[in-house]
Design a protein around this motif. Structure first.
Motif, PDB file in Angstrom:
ATOM      1  N   HIS A 183     -32.030   0.996  43.981  1.00 53.78           N
ATOM      2  CA  HIS A 183     -32.082  -0.302  43.317  1.00 53.78           C
ATOM      3  C   HIS A 183     -31.194  -1.284  44.084  1.00 53.78           C
ATOM      4  O   HIS A 183     -30.201  -0.894  44.699  1.00 53.78           O
ATOM      5  N   HIS A 184     -31.549  -2.558  44.050  1.00 49.34           N
ATOM      6  CA  HIS A 184     -30.788  -3.552  44.828  1.00 49.34           C
ATOM      7  C   HIS A 184     -29.340  -3.657  44.369  1.00 49.34           C
ATOM      8  O   HIS A 184     -28.462  -4.078  45.147  1.00 49.34           O
ATOM      9  N   ALA A 185     -29.060  -3.269  43.120  1.00 44.44           N
ATOM     10  CA  ALA A 185     -27.689  -3.370  42.613  1.00 44.44           C
ATOM     11  C   ALA A 185     -26.996  -2.012  42.545  1.00 44.44           C
ATOM     12  O   ALA A 185     -25.935  -1.889  41.930  1.00 44.44           O
ATOM     13  N   SER A 186     -27.576  -1.001  43.172  1.00 44.77           N
ATOM     14  CA  SER A 186     -27.008   0.343  43.061  1.00 44.77           C
ATOM     15  C   SER A 186     -25.579   0.382  43.595  1.00 44.77           C
ATOM     16  O   SER A 186     -25.250  -0.264  44.595  1.00 44.77           O
ATOM     17  N   PHE A 187     -24.758   1.154  42.931  1.00 42.33           N
ATOM     18  CA  PHE A 187     -23.355   1.274  43.325  1.00 42.33           C
ATOM     19  C   PHE A 187     -23.226   1.900  44.713  1.00 42.33           C
ATOM     20  O   PHE A 187     -22.370   1.515  45.498  1.00 42.33           O
ATOM     21  N   TRP A 188     -24.099   2.848  45.024  1.00 43.82           N
ATOM     22  CA  TRP A 188     -24.067   3.506  46.328  1.00 43.82           C
ATOM     23  C   TRP A 188     -24.273   2.494  47.455  1.00 43.82           C
ATOM     24  O   TRP A 188     -23.708   2.638  48.532  1.00 43.82           O
ATOM     25  N   GLY A 189     -25.057   1.470  47.198  1.00 49.59           N
ATOM     26  CA  GLY A 189     -25.337   0.466  48.217  1.00 49.59           C
ATOM     27  C   GLY A 189     -24.402  -0.725  48.190  1.00 49.59           C
ATOM     28  O   GLY A 189     -24.573  -1.676  48.962  1.00 49.59           O
ATOM     29  N   ALA A 190     -23.395  -0.683  47.328  1.00 48.95           N
ATOM     30  CA  ALA A 190     -22.482  -1.826  47.182  1.00 48.95           C
ATOM     31  C   ALA A 190     -21.636  -2.026  48.431  1.00 48.95           C
ATOM     32  O   ALA A 190     -21.302  -1.074  49.138  1.00 48.95           O
ATOM     33  N   ASP A 191     -21.283  -3.256  48.687  1.00 48.79           N
ATOM     34  CA  ASP A 191     -20.338  -3.564  49.754  1.00 48.79           C
ATOM     35  C   ASP A 191     -18.973  -3.008  49.348  1.00 48.79           C
ATOM     36  O   ASP A 191     -18.450  -3.343  48.276  1.00 48.79           O
ATOM     37  N   LEU A 192     -18.399  -2.159  50.188  1.00 48.40           N
ATOM     38  CA  LEU A 192     -17.171  -1.460  49.815  1.00 48.40           C
ATOM     39  C   LEU A 192     -16.011  -2.424  49.588  1.00 48.40           C
ATOM     40  O   LEU A 192     -15.258  -2.273  48.621  1.00 48.40           O
ATOM     41  N   THR A 193     -15.865  -3.399  50.446  1.00 51.89           N
ATOM     42  CA  THR A 193     -14.749  -4.329  50.284  1.00 51.89           C
ATOM     43  C   THR A 193     -14.897  -5.142  49.004  1.00 51.89           C
ATOM     44  O   THR A 193     -13.922  -5.363  48.274  1.00 51.89           O
ATOM     45  N   GLU A 194     -16.120  -5.553  48.706  1.00 53.92           N
ATOM     46  CA  GLU A 194     -16.343  -6.317  47.474  1.00 53.92           C
ATOM     47  C   GLU A 194     -15.997  -5.479  46.249  1.00 53.92           C
ATOM     48  O   GLU A 194     -15.294  -5.940  45.334  1.00 53.92           O
ATOM     49  N   ALA A 195     -16.504  -4.255  46.219  1.00 52.56           N
ATOM     50  CA  ALA A 195     -16.252  -3.385  45.062  1.00 52.56           C
ATOM     51  C   ALA A 195     -14.766  -3.049  44.955  1.00 52.56           C
ATOM     52  O   ALA A 195     -14.188  -3.047  43.854  1.00 52.56           O
TER      53      ALA A 195
END
Length: 306
Positions: free
Chosen positions: A115-127
């Motif tokens: 999914h476009h909002a999946s946590f696995w695909g999140a930008d690490l610095t942003e998260a």
């Protein structure tokens, strides 16, 4: 024990119910003793497997409405444990449960669908920056999260580990995002762990009781791979008088995800000490005083910062 009112514990977990399974005793213990306990949950568990027939319409492949339901389950579980400060990373709905699939080697790996909002695909610095804001507000001396394998390979657990570790580093840098508050260095960081000896003992109990399926039918004497931690590598064991039933009652609140037939409850009936004790590896900070078993019995052991 010291003055617990000055002690602050932050836990970073991936989905609702993880917090209770991995650290329900820890949360209840420190709440009862007067410490400040803060839980950050990274997703709402939208891809979870719904175990209750009347809630099956909430599944991701039907109405895709499981997230708000699991948010309510989490709130109910935290009420049982006494945790009043629980938040979602970046706010509810910022990151979505990434889902998972099982690898033939017996551990979780990322799902093919992302999914476009999946946590696995999140930008690490942003998260991680979302967590920086929490760390600088709460100013915990101790942080608890997963190891780099996420316990069993789940991508969201792995990502939660990365976010917790990187976020704690960034939070300590005075020149990084000073708009988010004064820098704070977390003194001790622990990774949740499963004691190899307790896992083997618990599995033997289940098998002797006729349960041949839990944990994928694992052999109590077989190779568990990275699921478990050899006892010699453990650093802390937290147990609490009378806290097992509280942990199980909190777990019952995650009704869409946990059945009364699950091994958690059957294991408790057959002794359950392996579920009443929670083990950790120390990833940052100095070991404090240890007991006769060579393990800390307090995550704040040796903490020096106010």
């Amino acid at each position: 024990m010291g003055n617990r009112s000055d002690q602050r514990l932050l836990l970073v977990h991936a989905h609702p119910d993880d917090e209770t399974i991995v650290s329900g005793v820890v949360m209840a213990k420190y709440v009862d003793e007067g410490a400040q306990v803060t839980l950050v949950t990274c997703t709402a568990g939208e891809m979870g497997e719904v175990l209750v027939d009347e809630l099956s319409h909430l599944r991701a492949d039907e109405q895709d409405a499981l997230g708000p339901h699991r948010r309510d389950e989490l709130a109910a579980a935290m009420k049982v444990l006494g945790v009043t400060d629980h938040r979602f990373l970046g706010g509810f709905g910022t990151y979505r449960d990434s889902g998972m699939q099982w690898h033939e080697a017996g551990h979780a790996i990322p799902d093919d669908r992302e999914h476009h909002a999946s946590f696995w695909g999140a930008d690490l610095t942003e998260a991680a920056t979302h967590l920086v804001e929490v760390i600088r507000e709460v100013r915990p001396q101790v942080l608890v999260t997963y190891d780099d394998f996420g316990g069993y390979g789940h991508p969201d657990h792995v990502q939660a580990h990365r976010v917790a570790m990187y976020g704690s580093q960034l939070a300590a840098v005075p020149s990084y995002r000073p708009d988010l508050g004064e820098a704070h260095d977390v003194e001790k960081i622990y990774w949740g762990a499963i004691s190899e000896s307790r896992m083997r003992d618990g599995l033997r109990q289940l098998r002797e009781a006729g349960d041949t399926e839990s944990f994928g039918g694992m052999d109590p004497d077989g190779d568990f791979g990275r699921w478990v931690t050899p006892d010699r590598l453990l650093d802390a064991r937290i147990a609490g008088e009378g806290l097992l039933e509280r942990k199980l009652e909190a777990l019952r609140q995650h009704r869409s995800q946990v059945s009364e037939d699950d091994f958690f409850f059957r294991g408790a009936e057959s002794g359950g000490s392996h579920f009443a004790e929670e083990f950790f590896r120390l990833a940052k900070g100095a070991r404090g005083p240890v007991g006769a078993d060579g393990l800390e019995d307090d995550l704040f052991a040796g903490v020096t910062t106010p």
